[in-house]
Design a protein around this motif. Structure first.
Motif, PDB file in Angstrom:
ATOM      1  N   ALA A  38      53.720 -12.405  -5.827  1.00  0.00           N
ATOM      2  CA  ALA A  38      53.916 -11.062  -6.787  1.00  0.00           C
ATOM      3  C   ALA A  38      53.436  -9.879  -5.774  1.00  0.00           C
ATOM      4  O   ALA A  38      52.763 -10.137  -4.620  1.00  0.00           O
ATOM      5  CB  ALA A  38      52.688 -11.069  -7.939  1.00  0.00           C
ATOM      6  N   GLY A  39      54.048  -8.674  -6.269  1.00  0.00           N
ATOM      7  CA  GLY A  39      53.891  -7.459  -5.666  1.00  0.00           C
ATOM      8  C   GLY A  39      53.487  -6.553  -6.806  1.00  0.00           C
ATOM      9  O   GLY A  39      53.781  -6.433  -7.774  1.00  0.00           O
ATOM     10  N   PHE A  40      52.631  -5.501  -6.103  1.00  0.00           N
ATOM     11  CA  PHE A  40      52.102  -4.572  -7.002  1.00  0.00           C
ATOM     12  C   PHE A  40      52.025  -3.208  -6.319  1.00  0.00           C
ATOM     13  O   PHE A  40      51.757  -3.036  -5.141  1.00  0.00           O
ATOM     14  CB  PHE A  40      50.470  -4.612  -7.430  1.00  0.00           C
ATOM     15  N   LEU A  41      52.318  -2.032  -7.018  1.00  0.00           N
ATOM     16  CA  LEU A  41      52.520  -0.794  -6.693  1.00  0.00           C
ATOM     17  C   LEU A  41      51.382   0.112  -7.304  1.00  0.00           C
ATOM     18  O   LEU A  41      51.415  -0.089  -8.570  1.00  0.00           O
ATOM     19  CB  LEU A  41      53.947  -0.113  -6.530  1.00  0.00           C
ATOM     20  N   GLU A  42      50.585   1.068  -6.487  1.00  0.00           N
ATOM     21  CA  GLU A  42      49.804   1.925  -7.048  1.00  0.00           C
ATOM     22  C   GLU A  42      50.645   3.075  -7.699  1.00  0.00           C
ATOM     23  O   GLU A  42      51.346   3.611  -7.064  1.00  0.00           O
ATOM     24  CB  GLU A  42      48.711   2.169  -6.311  1.00  0.00           C
ATOM     25  N   VAL A  43      50.391   3.219  -9.170  1.00  0.00           N
ATOM     26  CA  VAL A  43      51.139   4.505  -9.839  1.00  0.00           C
ATOM     27  C   VAL A  43      50.186   4.887 -10.819  1.00  0.00           C
ATOM     28  O   VAL A  43      49.762   4.360 -11.696  1.00  0.00           O
ATOM     29  CB  VAL A  43      52.384   3.661 -10.563  1.00  0.00           C
ATOM     30  N   GLY A  44      49.862   6.188 -10.506  1.00  0.00           N
ATOM     31  CA  GLY A  44      48.991   7.008 -11.268  1.00  0.00           C
ATOM     32  C   GLY A  44      47.656   6.315 -11.555  1.00  0.00           C
ATOM     33  O   GLY A  44      47.146   6.524 -12.517  1.00  0.00           O
ATOM     34  N   GLY A  45      46.860   5.769 -10.569  1.00  0.00           N
ATOM     35  CA  GLY A  45      45.852   5.311 -10.470  1.00  0.00           C
ATOM     36  C   GLY A  45      45.639   3.641 -11.197  1.00  0.00           C
ATOM     37  O   GLY A  45      44.811   3.115 -11.465  1.00  0.00           O
ATOM     38  N   ASP A  46      46.841   3.124 -11.400  1.00  0.00           N
ATOM     39  CA  ASP A  46      46.900   1.746 -12.114  1.00  0.00           C
ATOM     40  C   ASP A  46      48.058   1.115 -10.983  1.00  0.00           C
ATOM     41  O   ASP A  46      48.698   1.516 -10.236  1.00  0.00           O
ATOM     42  CB  ASP A  46      47.555   2.004 -13.507  1.00  0.00           C
ATOM     43  N   LEU A  47      47.762  -0.354 -11.106  1.00  0.00           N
ATOM     44  CA  LEU A  47      48.906  -1.245 -10.339  1.00  0.00           C
ATOM     45  C   LEU A  47      49.811  -1.950 -11.175  1.00  0.00           C
ATOM     46  O   LEU A  47      49.344  -2.599 -12.009  1.00  0.00           O
ATOM     47  CB  LEU A  47      47.669  -2.515  -9.595  1.00  0.00           C
ATOM     48  N   VAL A  48      51.006  -1.427 -10.723  1.00  0.00           N
ATOM     49  CA  VAL A  48      52.044  -1.910 -11.611  1.00  0.00           C
ATOM     50  C   VAL A  48      52.747  -3.138 -10.994  1.00  0.00           C
ATOM     51  O   VAL A  48      53.116  -2.873  -9.726  1.00  0.00           O
ATOM     52  CB  VAL A  48      52.906  -0.806 -11.787  1.00  0.00           C
ATOM     53  N   PRO A  49      52.852  -4.218 -11.733  1.00  0.00           N
ATOM     54  CA  PRO A  49      53.581  -5.470 -11.074  1.00  0.00           C
ATOM     55  C   PRO A  49      55.091  -5.304 -10.856  1.00  0.00           C
ATOM     56  O   PRO A  49      55.751  -4.536 -11.633  1.00  0.00           O
ATOM     57  CB  PRO A  49      53.208  -6.370 -11.801  1.00  0.00           C
ATOM     58  N   SER A  50      55.520  -5.487  -9.692  1.00  0.00           N
ATOM     59  CA  SER A  50      56.877  -5.557  -9.306  1.00  0.00           C
ATOM     60  C   SER A  50      57.518  -6.805  -9.725  1.00  0.00           C
ATOM     61  O   SER A  50      56.940  -7.909  -9.020  1.00  0.00           O
ATOM     62  CB  SER A  50      57.397  -5.038  -7.976  1.00  0.00           C
ATOM     63  N   PRO A  51      58.576  -7.290 -10.503  1.00  0.00           N
ATOM     64  CA  PRO A  51      59.171  -8.315 -10.757  1.00  0.00           C
ATOM     65  C   PRO A  51      59.801  -9.181  -9.549  1.00  0.00           C
ATOM     66  O   PRO A  51      60.251  -8.544  -8.447  1.00  0.00           O
ATOM     67  CB  PRO A  51      60.106  -8.267 -11.810  1.00  0.00           C
ATOM     68  N   ARG A  52      59.466 -10.534  -9.535  1.00  0.00           N
ATOM     69  CA  ARG A  52      59.890 -11.318  -8.337  1.00  0.00           C
ATOM     70  C   ARG A  52      60.994 -12.162  -9.077  1.00  0.00           C
ATOM     71  O   ARG A  52      60.895 -13.075  -9.903  1.00  0.00           O
ATOM     72  CB  ARG A  52      58.749 -12.029  -7.989  1.00  0.00           C
ATOM     73  N   ASP A  53      62.309 -12.023  -8.712  1.00  0.00           N
ATOM     74  CA  ASP A  53      63.451 -12.947  -9.200  1.00  0.00           C
ATOM     75  C   ASP A  53      63.421 -12.735 -10.728  1.00  0.00           C
ATOM     76  O   ASP A  53      63.505 -13.638 -11.395  1.00  0.00           O
ATOM     77  CB  ASP A  53      63.220 -14.354  -8.865  1.00  0.00           C
TER      78      ASP A  53
END
Length: 606
Positions: free
Chosen positions: A98-113
């Motif tokens: 999994a990958g997560f990006l910090e957006v506005g103080g929250d960790l938003v998951p990035s879809p994998r396949d």
């Protein structure tokens, strides 16, 4: 940034051992390397020494260098994270879970396949609160959540698992990948911030430009307002009065401007389309209009007029209006109208104060004339108020049944007198208004004017004989009162009565000996009065009404609301009780005079 979006705009980077990544990332990497057919270093010279054999570690490092170039050339954080996740398998026995990006103080998951990470993984990553930590994934003995950190703080996470425990070299390569990915995210973040800052600067510049335009508009409006205020103040100071104000307002707006008094009568008009004659105001509608405008702040549109009230200190002194049938008025028109009203208010207040002083002087003079005063003093005072007492005068008494004798009614009488051309002085008494006029009033003009002013015809006016001497005015005042009383007790109670047209009633007025009159009445009507008192009858009233109707049976019966035969019976009773013959001329005259004295002088029944 929405971490859940699917990055269809970027092809997958899925490197295999000994091969290049597919898709755009692969092409980018091939371009960086010089293309798929680029010759290895050292092979440029035919027949030269062969390069040493590449190890898997050399291959992974070269792939990492190529990936780094792709990472730092990509401005999008989501794509950077995807490239890094695609490369994980080439860095060792790893798999990007999994990958997560910090957006506005929250960790938003990035879809994998196209698949979102498991809830347990997402929950564990959030529990780490920015720190690295182990992650348990079924079927994977080794799992780690690695923070992607930059100078600005945490950018996101990479969650990596392995089928076996990584070696030291594989861990070092993975740490290098994480570091470069975090650095690329920092650069992308900085670029994004720079773009956002540029957009914000552009927005601020646009906002500043709009504010500057607004400020310029406000300055122009203030300049116009000052100019209008100064212009109207100059007009008011010039002493031109209402005409000057309406002329200036018409010049500023291009619309017909007018001033009315509070009763709706035109005082000034400047501009085209003036009605001739000007419509006579309806008192009820005028009051409704004044109340409607007074309830609003600022000018009010009523039909084709834009109206504002002139009311310093809350008292309505007049109406200022613009005729705007085509609805052309804008905010500048309203501003000019308001300033015109403000400049006119002191003028009307001054005129009102002068009128009150003049009215007080008039009243004091008339009060003294009615009570009797020194002629020399009266002449001097009349000259001071601009009135000529050297001419013959008439005393006029006005009483209206639905109006109390107050200042308002006195002003109404004054306006009506002026409207019909009567020059007069006026004062108040308990139940009537008194005028001292320099000419004989018209038989109906004053009454009709007052009926229009008050909205009702239930009024009576008494006029004295002409007075050639100031000393005779008190006597003539009694004459006017006498004429009013006679009219009020006659069949036609409302209208105008002149004393010199009263005939017999002139000798039955005040100043006669009431004892003699009472004796005369008792002599001719005493028996009838006693009968009426004992039997609660109305024989004297019947006789009086009979004479008022000229001896006409039908009219008398109708006025008394009785049958003709009842009237005949009553008249016969009158003959029987009084012993007088109604057919005898002498008896008839004395009985008629007696009923008049009984009704007018002695007050009738009781």
């Amino acid at each position: 940034m929405d971490g859940s979006r699917v990055n269809n705009q970027y092809p997958r980077y899925s490197p295999r051992k000994g091969s290049l990544p597919r898709g755009s990332a692969g092409r980018h990497l091939m371009a960086v390397r010089g293309g798929p057919r680029a010759r290895p270093w050292g092979a440029a010279v035919r027949g030269g020494p062969r390069p040493p054999a590449r190890t898997p570690a050399d291959h992974a490092l070269r792939e990492l260098v190529t990936l780094c170039r792709a990472l730092f050339s990509t401005p999008d954080e989501v794509e950077i994270l995807r490239l890094a996740m695609d490369y994980i398998a080439a860095a060792g026995p790893y798999s990007a879970e999994a990958g997560f990006l910090e957006v506005g103080g929250d960790l938003v998951p990035s879809p994998r396949d196209g698949q979102m990470p498991a809830l347990a993984v997402s929950r564990r990553v959030r529990e780490l609160a920015g720190q690295d930590g182990n992650v348990a994934v079924p079927g994977r003995p080794w799992g780690r959540a690695l923070g992607l950190r930059g100078l600005e703080g945490l950018h996101g996470y990479l969650v990596v698992t392995s089928r076996s425990r990584p070696t030291e070299a594989e861990r070092s390569l993975l740490a290098t990948l994480v570091w470069h990915t975090a650095a690329a995210l920092s650069v992308a973040f900085a670029h994004r911030r720079r773009r956002e800052d540029a957009l914000e600067v552009h927005r601020l510049r646009e906002e500043r430009t709009a504010l500057q335009r607004q400020l310029i508009s406000v300055v122009v409006e203030l300049g116009y307002e000052r100019a209008v205020h100064a212009f109207m103040a100059g007009v008011a100071a010039s002493g031109g009065g209402e005409e000057a104000v309406t002329r200036a307002l018409h010049g500023l707006t291009g619309l017909p401007a007018l001033v009315e008094d509070r009763f709706g009568r035109l005082r000034s008009w400047t501009g085209p389309s003036r009605p001739v004659p000007y419509p006579e105001p309806d008192p009820v509608r005028q009051d409704e209009m004044l109340h409607a405008v007074a309830r609003q702040a600022g000018p009010v549109r009523i039909r084709d007029r834009l109206i504002t009230l002139i009311r310093p200190h809350g008292e309505i002194l007049g109406v200022l209006a613009l005729v705007d049938a085509r609805h052309k008025a804008d905010e500048h028109t309203v501003l000019a109208l308001e300033h015109a009203a403000a400049s006119l208010a002191p003028e009307l207040t001054h005129l009102r104060n002068l009128a009150e002083v003049e009215l007080r002087l008039h009243r004091e003079l008339v009060d003294d004339l009615l009570a009797g005063t020194d002629e020399a003093s009266a002449y001097a005072r009349s000259e001071a108020v601009g009135y000529d007492l050297h001419r013959s005068h008439y005393v006029v008494v006005v009483r209206w049944s639905n109006r109390s004798a107050d200042d308002s009614f006195a002003q109404t009488v004054g306006r009506a007198a002026s409207a019909v051309g009567m020059r007069s002085l006026r004062t108040l008494r308990s139940d009537h208004v008194v005028l001292v006029a320099d000419d004989r009033p018209h038989a109906h003009a004053l009454y009709e004017a007052l009926a229009r002013e008050t909205g009702t015809r239930s009024g009576t006016i008494g006029v004295s004989a002409p007075s050639d001497s100031l000393n005779d005015i008190p006597h003539h005042y009694q004459e006017a009162q006498r004429a009013l009383d006679v009219r009020r007790h006659s069949r036609d109670r409302y209208g105008t009565t002149f004393f010199d047209e009263l005939g017999l009633y002139r000798i039955l007025g005040p100043g006669n000996d009431y004892r003699e009159l009472e004796t005369f009445v008792q002599e001719w009507l005493g028996q009838l009065i006693d009968y009426d008192s004992r039997h609660h009858a109305t024989l004297v009233e019947t006789l009086s009404r009979y004479f008022d109707c000229g001896g006409n049976y039908d009219e008398t019966a109708e006025s008394l609301a009785i049958h003709r035969s009842t009237l005949r019976y009553r008249l016969q009773r009158i003959r029987d009780i009084s012993g007088n013959d109604l057919a005898d001329v002498e008896d008839r005259l004395n009985l008629q005079v007696a009923t008049r004295v009984w009704k007018i002088v002695l007050g009738g029944p009781g």
